[in-house]
Design an enzyme around this catalytic site. Structure first.
Site, PDB file in Angstrom:
ATOM      1  N   ARG A   1      43.991 -62.123   8.463  1.00  0.00           N
ATOM      2  CA  ARG A   1      42.964 -61.073   8.522  1.00  0.00           C
ATOM      3  C   ARG A   1      42.439 -60.875   9.944  1.00  0.00           C
ATOM      4  O   ARG A   1      42.216 -59.751  10.393  1.00  0.00           O
ATOM      5  CB  ARG A   1      41.824 -61.451   7.576  1.00  0.00           C
TER       6      ARG A   1
ATOM      7  N   ASP B   1      36.029 -51.892  -0.244  1.00  0.00           N
ATOM      8  CA  ASP B   1      35.482 -52.796  -1.259  1.00  0.00           C
ATOM      9  C   ASP B   1      34.072 -52.419  -1.682  1.00  0.00           C
ATOM     10  O   ASP B   1      33.655 -52.728  -2.804  1.00  0.00           O
ATOM     11  CB  ASP B   1      35.493 -54.238  -0.737  1.00  0.00           C
TER      12      ASP B   1
ATOM     13  N   ALA C   1      38.009 -51.566   6.806  1.00  0.00           N
ATOM     14  CA  ALA C   1      37.824 -50.183   6.353  1.00  0.00           C
ATOM     15  C   ALA C   1      37.080 -49.371   7.402  1.00  0.00           C
ATOM     16  O   ALA C   1      37.437 -48.215   7.686  1.00  0.00           O
ATOM     17  CB  ALA C   1      37.066 -50.164   5.029  1.00  0.00           C
TER      18      ALA C   1
ATOM     19  N   TYR D   1      52.365 -67.426   1.651  1.00  0.00           N
ATOM     20  CA  TYR D   1      53.115 -66.520   2.521  1.00  0.00           C
ATOM     21  C   TYR D   1      52.805 -66.841   3.979  1.00  0.00           C
ATOM     22  O   TYR D   1      51.745 -67.378   4.307  1.00  0.00           O
ATOM     23  CB  TYR D   1      52.800 -65.051   2.212  1.00  0.00           C
TER      24      TYR D   1
END
Length: 369
Positions: free
Chosen positions: A91, A270, A2, A198
């Site tokens: 990530r 978050d 973010a 995934y």
């Protein structure tokens, strides 16, 4: 994520900013994540999207399976109507892409190895302590954007109610060179539990997430037994994981205030609205936040108007995503025989109908410049 996205959104509007990060270096942390089209439209404006896509894997569908048999229940299209893809990625690969893009900007000053201490009003500005092993640096700024995660130290210093335990636990692991998903993103739905797999690392590895009640054993050696009656292919992936890491899942109270210190500090990502991962939108909501906040900072007459307009725009969307998360949590974990009804309903629907359920989410576009 973010914070770096926010910095890049400000920089593309020729606004200088300082990014203060506790870690002394940006290293590989965390596990996989999913970037839906709504997030990728923002990232495409900030850097080389083809480079980012090469670090991950494009998915066309999310395939839902019955837990025990592995039988496909439904295949949900996830690419958007305009062709914007859906990406699964590690990530760390997203973080390194953001960090490298930020390092190329003369408008972004990235300062690592610093904790934020006291943040206080100082006239019309804020006085911020940036604490490092070498001492305390004092920063003066008109606005602090706190993007410090679900366990936000900023929120703690402001005296806000902390994140709440949700009663769920996520086990995260990676499969290298073992059984891989058949294609795209796959999920297995079972009573009180579900699993998601995934590809990450450009398709060379699989990210496997097992979500179950937090009241169970926290010994990863017990996991195979709890999933022993599930699909054999999932069992093979569980066995191939080198090590699982347990992540208690927390959520930030929906009523948490975002604006503080006379509209000189705002929480995003978050820190403002962490939620359960059942819609795979945690990263996407943080990325959207950055684009919307930067737009309002650029257009509003003053900070108060900008932050107020930002919150007015974002809260309804965050609340709608939270509602979808709650719906998924309920539907994914239905016990037998209710699960039979769920499966029958999903199987009866067309791909276009299933895609339409999420069009409001995936077709979102960032504000125009």
């Amino acid at each position: 994520m973010a914070g770096l996205t926010m910095a890049l959104e400000l920089a593309r509007r020729d606004r200088p900013c300082i990014v203060v990060e506790r870690a002394p270096r940006l290293e590989e942390v965390g596990a996989g994540l999913q970037l839906s089209p709504n997030a990728l439209r923002v990232l495409a404006r900030l850097g080389d999207l083809n480079d980012l896509k090469a670090r991950g894997t494009v998915a066309e569908t999310v395939t839902l399976h019955a837990a025990r048999t592995g039988r496909p229940i439904a295949s949900v299209p996830v690419s958007s109507a305009d062709g914007t893809p859906y990406l699964s990625i590690h990530r760390a690969d997203l973080q390194s892409w953001l960090a490298r893009t930020a390092a190329a900007s003369s408008r972004i000053d990235l300062r690592l190895g610093r904790d934020i201490g006291v943040v206080a009003r100082d006239g019309g500005d804020l006085r911020v302590e940036a604490i490092s092993p070498d001492g305390t640096e004092i920063l003066q700024t008109t606005l602090v954007i706190a993007a410090d995660g679900v366990n936000s130290p900023t929120a703690q210093r402001l005296g806000l109610e902390g994140p709440a335990a949700t009663g769920a636990l996520a086990w995260r692991g990676r499969v290298t060179g073992g059984p891989m998903p058949a294609g795209g993103i796959e999920a297995w739905l079972g009573p009180r539990r579900h699993a998601v797999a995934y590809p990450i690392a450009g398709g060379r590895e699989t990210n496997l997430v097992l979500i179950e009640p937090a009241s169970g054993s926290v010994d990863p050696a017990d996991l195979p037994a709890r999933f022993s009656k599930w699909d054999r292919r999932l069992g093979a992936m569980i066995a191939a994981v080198g090590a699982f890491t347990a992540w208690p899942l927390k959520a930030v109270p929906g009523a948490r205030p975002w604006r503080h210190l006379g509209d000189r500090l705002i929480l995003i990502g978050d820190a403002a609205h962490a939620m359960l991962p059942y819609a795979a939108q945690g990263a996407a909501m943080a990325i959207e936040d950055a684009a919307v906040l930067a737009n309002h900072l650029d257009r509003a007459a003053d900070l108060s108007n900008a932050l107020r307009a930002y919150e007015t725009e974002r809260r309804p969307r965050i609340d709608k995503v939270r509602s979808r998360v709650g719906f998924h949590r309920f539907v994914y974990h239905l016990p037998f025989p209710l699960s039979l009804g769920r499966n029958a309903v999903l199987a009866s629907r067309s791909a276009a109908s299933l895609a339409g359920d999420l069009a409001w989410l995936y077709d979102w576009r960032p504000p125009k410049d």
